[in-house]
Scaffold this motif. Structure first.
Motif, PDB file in Angstrom:
ATOM      1  N   ILE A 124    -102.028  78.424  72.969  1.00  0.00           N
ATOM      2  CA  ILE A 124    -103.108  77.869  73.791  1.00  0.00           C
ATOM      3  C   ILE A 124    -103.726  78.965  74.650  1.00  0.00           C
ATOM      4  O   ILE A 124    -104.946  79.054  74.759  1.00  0.00           O
ATOM      5  CB  ILE A 124    -102.605  76.683  74.644  1.00  0.00           C
ATOM      6  CG1 ILE A 124    -102.300  75.502  73.715  1.00  0.00           C
ATOM      7  CG2 ILE A 124    -103.627  76.301  75.715  1.00  0.00           C
ATOM      8  CD1 ILE A 124    -101.621  74.334  74.387  1.00  0.00           C
ATOM      9  N   GLY A 125    -102.890  79.789  75.251  1.00  0.00           N
ATOM     10  CA  GLY A 125    -103.411  80.901  76.045  1.00  0.00           C
ATOM     11  C   GLY A 125    -104.326  81.787  75.232  1.00  0.00           C
ATOM     12  O   GLY A 125    -105.418  82.163  75.672  1.00  0.00           O
ATOM     13  N   SER A 126    -103.902  82.098  74.036  1.00  0.00           N
ATOM     14  CA  SER A 126    -104.732  82.924  73.146  1.00  0.00           C
ATOM     15  C   SER A 126    -106.030  82.212  72.785  1.00  0.00           C
ATOM     16  O   SER A 126    -107.103  82.812  72.790  1.00  0.00           O
ATOM     17  CB  SER A 126    -103.936  83.250  71.884  1.00  0.00           C
ATOM     18  OG  SER A 126    -104.694  84.023  71.009  1.00  0.00           O
ATOM     19  N   ARG A 127    -105.934  80.933  72.507  1.00  0.00           N
ATOM     20  CA  ARG A 127    -107.113  80.163  72.111  1.00  0.00           C
ATOM     21  C   ARG A 127    -108.168  80.095  73.227  1.00  0.00           C
ATOM     22  O   ARG A 127    -109.358  80.044  72.953  1.00  0.00           O
ATOM     23  CB  ARG A 127    -106.702  78.754  71.705  1.00  0.00           C
ATOM     24  CG  ARG A 127    -107.855  77.965  71.114  1.00  0.00           C
ATOM     25  CD  ARG A 127    -107.413  76.673  70.522  1.00  0.00           C
ATOM     26  NE  ARG A 127    -106.807  76.927  69.223  1.00  0.00           N
ATOM     27  CZ  ARG A 127    -106.499  75.974  68.371  1.00  0.00           C
ATOM     28  NH1 ARG A 127    -106.737  74.712  68.668  1.00  0.00           N
ATOM     29  NH2 ARG A 127    -105.950  76.271  67.218  1.00  0.00           N
ATOM     30  N   VAL A 128    -107.716  80.072  74.478  1.00  0.00           N
ATOM     31  CA  VAL A 128    -108.681  79.989  75.581  1.00  0.00           C
ATOM     32  C   VAL A 128    -109.054  81.360  76.150  1.00  0.00           C
ATOM     33  O   VAL A 128    -109.742  81.447  77.163  1.00  0.00           O
ATOM     34  CB  VAL A 128    -108.222  79.019  76.702  1.00  0.00           C
ATOM     35  CG1 VAL A 128    -108.078  77.613  76.167  1.00  0.00           C
ATOM     36  CG2 VAL A 128    -106.946  79.490  77.375  1.00  0.00           C
ATOM     37  N   GLY A 129    -108.589  82.436  75.481  1.00  0.00           N
ATOM     38  CA  GLY A 129    -109.114  83.752  75.821  1.00  0.00           C
ATOM     39  C   GLY A 129    -108.206  84.702  76.573  1.00  0.00           C
ATOM     40  O   GLY A 129    -108.676  85.738  77.048  1.00  0.00           O
ATOM     41  N   TYR A 130    -106.930  84.390  76.688  1.00  0.00           N
ATOM     42  CA  TYR A 130    -106.026  85.302  77.381  1.00  0.00           C
ATOM     43  C   TYR A 130    -105.331  86.210  76.380  1.00  0.00           C
ATOM     44  O   TYR A 130    -104.998  85.793  75.280  1.00  0.00           O
ATOM     45  CB  TYR A 130    -105.001  84.525  78.206  1.00  0.00           C
ATOM     46  CG  TYR A 130    -105.636  83.861  79.399  1.00  0.00           C
ATOM     47  CD1 TYR A 130    -105.791  84.546  80.594  1.00  0.00           C
ATOM     48  CD2 TYR A 130    -106.146  82.578  79.312  1.00  0.00           C
ATOM     49  CE1 TYR A 130    -106.409  83.957  81.681  1.00  0.00           C
ATOM     50  CE2 TYR A 130    -106.770  81.974  80.385  1.00  0.00           C
ATOM     51  CZ  TYR A 130    -106.897  82.666  81.571  1.00  0.00           C
ATOM     52  OH  TYR A 130    -107.524  82.085  82.631  1.00  0.00           O
ATOM     53  N   GLU A 131    -105.097  87.442  76.771  1.00  0.00           N
ATOM     54  CA  GLU A 131    -104.468  88.418  75.882  1.00  0.00           C
ATOM     55  C   GLU A 131    -102.953  88.334  75.896  1.00  0.00           C
ATOM     56  O   GLU A 131    -102.303  88.809  74.980  1.00  0.00           O
ATOM     57  CB  GLU A 131    -104.920  89.832  76.244  1.00  0.00           C
ATOM     58  CG  GLU A 131    -106.397  90.044  75.969  1.00  0.00           C
ATOM     59  CD  GLU A 131    -106.840  91.467  76.235  1.00  0.00           C
ATOM     60  OE1 GLU A 131    -105.972  92.346  76.379  1.00  0.00           O
ATOM     61  OE2 GLU A 131    -108.054  91.685  76.291  1.00  0.00           O
TER      62      GLU A 131
END
Length: 79
Positions: free
Chosen positions: A53-60
């Motif tokens: 989810i973090g990756s999907r919303v733009g976090y590295e």
């Protein structure tokens, strides 16, 4: 911001000021809130991992997502 400013042929400063005037929040604050709302929805409605989810919303990284989400929601995303 830099890429968006280039697209609309404005300086970052002018773009940020116009954005804040129209939306009522600075661009990065708006982005953080939008990401938090999207992540919250995904956490409630999917079986995706916190990392996904973090990756999907733009976090590295999961760590940066978790810190940001905790500021947004007052709790860790795993909770």
């Amino acid at each position: 911001m830099e890429r968006l400013a280039e697209e609309v042929a404005e300086s970052r400063t002018v773009l940020a000021a116009k954005f804040s005037d129209r939306i009522g929040l600075p661009p990065m604050r708006y982005l953080a809130l939008w990401r938090g709302q999207l992540a919250s929805s995904l956490l409630e409605t999917t079986e995706l991992s916190v990392s996904a989810i973090g990756s999907r919303v733009g976090y590295e990284s999961e760590a940066s997502f978790s810190q940001s989400f905790k500021r947004f929601a007052g709790m860790a995303p795993g909770a």
